[in-house]
Design an enzyme around this catalytic site. Sequence first.
Site, PDB file in Angstrom:
ATOM      1  N   CYS A  79      34.050  34.402  42.704  1.00 30.55           N
ATOM      2  CA  CYS A  79      33.140  34.694  43.818  1.00 30.55           C
ATOM      3  C   CYS A  79      31.732  34.132  43.555  1.00 30.55           C
ATOM      4  O   CYS A  79      31.555  32.917  43.593  1.00 30.55           O
ATOM      5  CB  CYS A  79      33.153  36.187  44.102  1.00 30.55           C
ATOM      6  SG  CYS A  79      32.653  36.565  45.770  1.00 30.55           S
ATOM      7  N   HIS A 168      38.278  38.263  44.023  1.00 33.90           N
ATOM      8  CA  HIS A 168      38.026  39.021  42.781  1.00 33.90           C
ATOM      9  C   HIS A 168      39.340  39.441  42.135  1.00 33.90           C
ATOM     10  O   HIS A 168      39.775  40.586  42.327  1.00 33.90           O
ATOM     11  CB  HIS A 168      37.232  40.293  43.110  1.00 33.90           C
ATOM     12  CG  HIS A 168      35.789  40.086  43.345  1.00 33.90           C
ATOM     13  ND1 HIS A 168      34.820  40.390  42.423  1.00 33.90           N
ATOM     14  CD2 HIS A 168      35.130  39.596  44.421  1.00 33.90           C
ATOM     15  CE1 HIS A 168      33.621  40.109  42.916  1.00 33.90           C
ATOM     16  NE2 HIS A 168      33.783  39.628  44.127  1.00 33.90           N
ATOM     17  N   GLU A 170      40.034  40.313  39.198  1.00 34.44           N
ATOM     18  CA  GLU A 170      39.874  41.383  38.192  1.00 34.44           C
ATOM     19  C   GLU A 170      40.089  42.778  38.785  1.00 34.44           C
ATOM     20  O   GLU A 170      40.316  43.733  38.054  1.00 34.44           O
ATOM     21  CB  GLU A 170      38.491  41.268  37.516  1.00 34.44           C
ATOM     22  CG  GLU A 170      37.285  41.713  38.340  1.00 34.44           C
ATOM     23  CD  GLU A 170      36.838  40.725  39.399  1.00 34.44           C
ATOM     24  OE1 GLU A 170      37.515  39.700  39.607  1.00 34.44           O
ATOM     25  OE2 GLU A 170      35.795  40.983  40.042  1.00 34.44           O
TER      26      GLU A 170
HETATM   27  N1  GLN Z   1      27.799  36.938  48.553  1.00 31.82           N
HETATM   28  C1  GLN Z   1      27.579  36.744  47.149  1.00 31.82           C
HETATM   29  C2  GLN Z   1      26.734  35.517  46.874  1.00 31.82           C
HETATM   30  O1  GLN Z   1      26.518  34.741  47.735  1.00 31.82           O
HETATM   31  C3  GLN Z   1      28.888  36.636  46.400  1.00 31.82           C
HETATM   32  C4  GLN Z   1      29.667  37.919  46.544  1.00 31.82           C
HETATM   33  C5  GLN Z   1      30.532  38.278  45.398  1.00 31.82           C
HETATM   34  O2  GLN Z   1      30.423  37.743  44.283  1.00 31.82           O
HETATM   35  N2  GLN Z   1      31.377  39.243  45.606  1.00 31.82           N
HETATM   36  O3  GLN Z   1      26.278  35.359  45.793  1.00 31.82           O
END
Ligand code: GLN
Length: 188
Positions: A79, A168, A170
């Site tokens: 992410c 995610h 994990e």
């Molecule tokens: N929206 C976050 C970003 O732009 C990422 C979200 C996440 O890691 N769950 O950094």
Amino acid sequence: MKIGILAVQGAFIEHKYALDSLGVESFEIRQKKDAEIDFDGLILPGGESTVMNKLLRELDIFETLKEKIHSGLPVFGTCAGVILLSKVIANDNFTCFANADIVVERNAYGRQLGSFLVEGKFANNVIEMSFIRAPKITKAGKGVEILGVVSGDIVAVKDKNQLLTTFHPELNTNIVHKYFIEMVVNRR
Ligand code: GLN
């Protein structure tokens, strides 16, 4: 084998649990001296990429990790971690490690679809995937291997030493961590 988990912000502890379940040793990277020790792989967790980018520089961790990543250290970004590794962030004006040959768009699922859980294919496995204000990988370079696609969107890729998932893993499974550990083993 020892895996460093960036732990300045975000969802880092769940990565430790996933590695624990595989019997893999890990430690948290919170300051420069943690980043400087010898380790075999790095995890960049989810969280807020802009905040992590800022903290990496303020804590003077950035250069050390950047050099390791660019020298081929296996790294797994989830992410926000994907955003930190991406060469181009289409809708923002910063880059961080800029070593993965992809273009990402931050917060690309919009407000209504901020968080959701789906089943999807990762490599040869069907797993649960949690998306939380996730980015989208809108372009991937020629050498990038696509490992997962959900509803037409690329959600998992491998580019050289880098494994990236916009979801995610994990939170739901250790299958993606297992895949990463195989990358680490193959490099050693
Ligand atoms: N929206 C976050 C970003 O732009 C990422 C979200 C996440 O890691 N769950 O950094």
